[in-house]
Design a protein around this motif. Structure first.
Motif, PDB file in Angstrom:
ATOM      1  N   VAL A  93       0.570  -1.383  -0.009  1.00 26.39           N
ATOM      2  CA  VAL A  93       0.077   0.101  -0.031  1.00 26.39           C
ATOM      3  C   VAL A  93       0.824   1.185   0.014  1.00 26.39           C
ATOM      4  CG1 VAL A  93      -1.937  -1.081   1.144  1.00 26.39           C
ATOM      5  CG2 VAL A  93      -0.265  -0.119   2.531  1.00 26.39           C
ATOM      6  N   PRO A  94       0.234   2.287  -0.480  1.00 25.39           N
ATOM      7  CA  PRO A  94       1.158   3.592  -0.228  1.00 25.39           C
ATOM      8  C   PRO A  94       1.616   3.815   1.090  1.00 25.39           C
ATOM      9  CG  PRO A  94      -0.756   4.085  -1.742  1.00 25.39           C
ATOM     10  CD  PRO A  94      -0.975   2.549  -1.076  1.00 25.39           C
ATOM     11  N   ARG A  95       2.663   4.562   1.198  1.00 26.91           N
ATOM     12  CA  ARG A  95       3.184   4.965   2.428  1.00 26.91           C
ATOM     13  C   ARG A  95       2.344   5.761   3.370  1.00 26.91           C
ATOM     14  NH1 ARG A  95       8.409   5.357   4.983  1.00 26.91           N
ATOM     15  NH2 ARG A  95       8.143   5.721   6.954  1.00 26.91           N
ATOM     16  N   ALA A  96       1.626   6.808   2.706  1.00 27.72           N
ATOM     17  CA  ALA A  96       0.897   7.676   3.452  1.00 27.72           C
ATOM     18  C   ALA A  96      -0.371   6.829   4.071  1.00 27.72           C
ATOM     19  CB  ALA A  96       0.392   8.892   2.531  1.00 27.72           C
ATOM     20  N   ASN A  97      -0.942   5.924   3.069  1.00 28.60           N
ATOM     21  CA  ASN A  97      -2.107   4.904   3.751  1.00 28.60           C
ATOM     22  C   ASN A  97      -1.673   4.034   4.845  1.00 28.60           C
ATOM     23  OD1 ASN A  97      -3.349   6.248   1.539  1.00 28.60           O
ATOM     24  ND2 ASN A  97      -3.509   4.342   0.405  1.00 28.60           N
ATOM     25  N   ALA A  98      -0.500   3.572   4.607  1.00 30.76           N
ATOM     26  CA  ALA A  98      -0.098   2.841   5.855  1.00 30.76           C
ATOM     27  C   ALA A  98      -0.135   3.504   7.303  1.00 30.76           C
ATOM     28  CB  ALA A  98       1.452   2.042   5.421  1.00 30.76           C
ATOM     29  N   GLU A  99       0.615   4.794   6.977  1.00 28.02           N
ATOM     30  CA  GLU A  99       0.935   5.448   8.179  1.00 28.02           C
ATOM     31  C   GLU A  99      -0.516   5.954   8.768  1.00 28.02           C
ATOM     32  OE1 GLU A  99       3.276   6.181   9.693  1.00 28.02           O
ATOM     33  OE2 GLU A  99       5.179   6.054   8.474  1.00 28.02           O
ATOM     34  N   ALA A 100      -1.390   6.251   7.844  1.00 26.62           N
ATOM     35  CA  ALA A 100      -2.902   6.723   8.513  1.00 26.62           C
ATOM     36  C   ALA A 100      -3.444   5.361   9.208  1.00 26.62           C
ATOM     37  CB  ALA A 100      -3.608   6.890   7.339  1.00 26.62           C
ATOM     38  N   LEU A 101      -3.380   4.105   8.559  1.00 26.21           N
ATOM     39  CA  LEU A 101      -3.881   3.027   9.370  1.00 26.21           C
ATOM     40  C   LEU A 101      -3.249   2.698  10.488  1.00 26.21           C
ATOM     41  CD1 LEU A 101      -5.665   0.557   9.246  1.00 26.21           C
ATOM     42  CD2 LEU A 101      -4.139  -0.753   7.853  1.00 26.21           C
ATOM     43  N   ALA A 102      -1.717   2.897  10.552  1.00 23.30           N
ATOM     44  CA  ALA A 102      -1.148   2.552  11.801  1.00 23.30           C
ATOM     45  C   ALA A 102      -1.599   3.589  12.968  1.00 23.30           C
ATOM     46  CB  ALA A 102       0.192   2.895  11.702  1.00 23.30           C
ATOM     47  N   ALA A 103      -2.013   4.874  12.523  1.00 20.26           N
ATOM     48  CA  ALA A 103      -2.388   5.923  13.525  1.00 20.26           C
ATOM     49  C   ALA A 103      -3.795   5.576  14.097  1.00 20.26           C
ATOM     50  CB  ALA A 103      -2.451   7.322  12.925  1.00 20.26           C
ATOM     51  N   LYS A 104      -4.703   4.892  13.091  1.00 21.79           N
ATOM     52  CA  LYS A 104      -5.819   4.634  13.520  1.00 21.79           C
ATOM     53  C   LYS A 104      -5.767   3.576  14.429  1.00 21.79           C
ATOM     54  CE  LYS A 104     -10.231   2.639  11.484  1.00 21.79           C
ATOM     55  NZ  LYS A 104     -10.075   1.378  12.003  1.00 21.79           N
ATOM     56  N   LEU A 105      -4.923   2.615  14.483  1.00 23.64           N
ATOM     57  CA  LEU A 105      -4.945   1.487  15.101  1.00 23.64           C
ATOM     58  C   LEU A 105      -4.090   1.865  16.573  1.00 23.64           C
ATOM     59  CD1 LEU A 105      -3.644  -1.213  12.709  1.00 23.64           C
ATOM     60  CD2 LEU A 105      -6.039  -1.117  13.811  1.00 23.64           C
ATOM     61  N   ARG A 106      -3.507   2.779  16.489  1.00 19.89           N
ATOM     62  CA  ARG A 106      -2.754   3.290  17.716  1.00 19.89           C
ATOM     63  C   ARG A 106      -3.887   3.969  18.552  1.00 19.89           C
ATOM     64  NH1 ARG A 106       1.555   4.940  14.472  1.00 19.89           N
ATOM     65  NH2 ARG A 106       3.229   3.601  14.403  1.00 19.89           N
ATOM     66  N   LYS A 107      -4.621   4.896  17.837  1.00 17.94           N
ATOM     67  CA  LYS A 107      -5.781   5.698  18.591  1.00 17.94           C
ATOM     68  C   LYS A 107      -6.971   4.479  19.136  1.00 17.94           C
ATOM     69  CE  LYS A 107      -9.024   9.346  17.589  1.00 17.94           C
ATOM     70  NZ  LYS A 107      -9.556  10.327  16.667  1.00 17.94           N
ATOM     71  N   GLU A 108      -6.808   3.380  18.732  1.00 16.39           N
ATOM     72  CA  GLU A 108      -8.034   2.380  19.104  1.00 16.39           C
ATOM     73  C   GLU A 108      -7.261   1.429  20.345  1.00 16.39           C
ATOM     74  OE1 GLU A 108      -8.797  -0.177  15.801  1.00 16.39           O
ATOM     75  OE2 GLU A 108      -9.979   1.359  14.881  1.00 16.39           O
ATOM     76  N   GLY A 109      -6.083   2.003  20.797  1.00 16.48           N
ATOM     77  CA  GLY A 109      -5.573   0.998  21.886  1.00 16.48           C
ATOM     78  C   GLY A 109      -4.485   0.180  21.527  1.00 16.48           C
ATOM     79  N   ARG A 110      -4.222   0.164  20.281  1.00 20.22           N
ATOM     80  CA  ARG A 110      -3.297  -1.034  19.779  1.00 20.22           C
ATOM     81  C   ARG A 110      -1.837  -0.373  19.655  1.00 20.22           C
ATOM     82  NH1 ARG A 110      -7.930  -2.571  16.934  1.00 20.22           N
ATOM     83  NH2 ARG A 110      -8.726  -4.800  17.664  1.00 20.22           N
ATOM     84  N   SER A 111      -1.090  -0.107  20.650  1.00 21.71           N
ATOM     85  CA  SER A 111       0.249   0.520  20.614  1.00 21.71           C
ATOM     86  C   SER A 111       1.138  -0.281  19.823  1.00 21.71           C
ATOM     87  CB  SER A 111       0.572   0.973  22.070  1.00 21.71           C
ATOM     88  OG  SER A 111       0.739   0.051  22.765  1.00 21.71           O
TER      89      SER A 111
END
Length: 365
Positions: free
Chosen positions: A301-319
């Motif tokens: 996936v594009p780097r920007a999309n990967a960073e956005a998904l990672a930020a979303k998961l961290r926000k959900e509590g998956r550090s």
């Protein structure tokens, strides 16, 4: 001076009906192109004119034309039209008919009723300009078609390679169009193969990679409990991705191992049988030195999309989420010592749409 004909002709350019008060309505009709068998002519489409003596109510269309043309008031325009109609009827009473220029002829029949004979050429219609008739003789039904014409009609379908005979010599011909189409098809097949089955290099050795999307999930049926039955498209070697076995498959493997161990007592009372994964690796064995197991959430996936998904998961509590750029860009979740731990965690995430296409990956540290 009677000016009705000119006004009617101009108004019919944008209207299908023009009513002359106390006289009747002139209605335009379209005639489609047709073939005259007697004259052997194709005739173009045109517009002709009809007359309805029952339409006598003033709809103001003709009066408004007089107002704009002669700078009259509306009552003056209506009065001028009435005067011209009276003059026209007087002439028809004396001569029996009246000629409307470019429109047709009004006349009285034997019963004293007013009739209208339209102009044969039709009325003015700009959209039919330059259309003319042309001759087209019919071919006799019993006339035989020459053999040369039949040969031309029965033309062979184009072939990639064929032999042609010219002047007693045979030549081998190759169709460039067929070659081009074949080349395009080969490129398409090769592109689809490279996308669906990528090749990866690991430590100097070439190994087959896995499909890094949910492509095969659409082809594999779902179990009754809503969990996707995954297949192990794994590659031998470091960095290969394996699909996690389902709960049913793990239970079946444990049952088979238990049945196989019944004839002999275990050496230690607390010893348990190791569960093997579909690719033959020991699920309880720890990762090799300098590596660990992670869950691949998405890949390629594009780097920007990967960073956005990672930020979303961290926000959900998956550090414990990272974005890996080793090879293809991937989003990795978790840091597990053994494959069994990673597998159990992946099973816990069943039902979470974010992890529905996930698989396990041994990551070199």
């Amino acid at each position: 001076m009677i000016r009705l004909a000119r006004h009617i002709e101009i108004l019919l350019l944008g209207n299908e009906c023009v009513i002359v008060p106390n006289l009747g309505g002139f209605v335009a009709h379209r005639v489609v192109a047709r073939y005259d068998g007697d004259e052997e002519l194709f005739l173009p489409p045109y517009r002709t004119l009809g007359f309805n003596p029952m339409l006598k109510m003033n709809d103001s269309l003709l009066a408004q034309s007089y107002v704009e043309a002669y700078d009259l008031s509306y009552p003056e325009a209506v009065s001028a039209i009435e005067d011209e109609v009276r003059e026209m009827l007087r002439i028809m009473g004396n001569t029996g008919s009246y000629e409307l220029e470019n429109l047709g002829r009004l006349f009285y029949d034997h019963d004293g009723k007013m009739n209208f004979e339209p102009c044969e050429a039709g009325i003015l219609t700009p959209q039919f300009y330059a259309f003319s008739s042309f001759e087209m003789p019919l071919l006799p039904a019993d006339k035989e078609v020459p053999a040369t014409v039949e040969a031309e009609v029965a033309e062979e379908k184009p072939r990639a390679i064929y032999i042609a005979k010219e002047g007693g010599r045979r030549t081998l011909n190759i169709s460039l169009k067929a070659v081009r189409n074949t080349a395009v098809a080969a490129v398409v097949v090769a592109t689809v193969g490279l996308i669906a089955f990528p090749i990866a290099h690991r430590h100097g050795a070439m190994t087959t990679g896995n499909i890094e999307s949910g492509f095969y999930e659409m082809l594999i049926p779902h179990s009754s409990d809503g969990q996707t039955k995954t297949a192990a498209f794994s590659a031998r070697g470091t960095g290969s991705k394996t699909a996690a076995p389902t709960n049913a498959e793990t239970t079946a493997a444990k049952t088979d191992q238990a049945q196989a161990s019944e004839p002999t007592a275990p050496e230690k009372s607390g010893e348990t049988a190791a569960t093997a994964s579909d690719d033959g690796t020991d699920a309880t064995a720890p990762a090799s030195a300098g590596s660990h197991w992670s869950i691949v959430v998405c890949s390629h996936v594009p780097r920007a999309n990967a960073e956005a998904l990672a930020a979303k998961l961290r926000k959900e509590g998956r550090s414990d989420v990272i974005v890996s750029t080793t090879g293809a860009v991937k989003v990795l979740y978790g840091h597990f010592k053994t494959k069994d731990e990673a597998h159990k965690r992946l099973n816990d995430l069943v039902g979470d749409d974010t992890f529905k296409d996930s698989w396990l990956l041994e990551v070199k540290e």
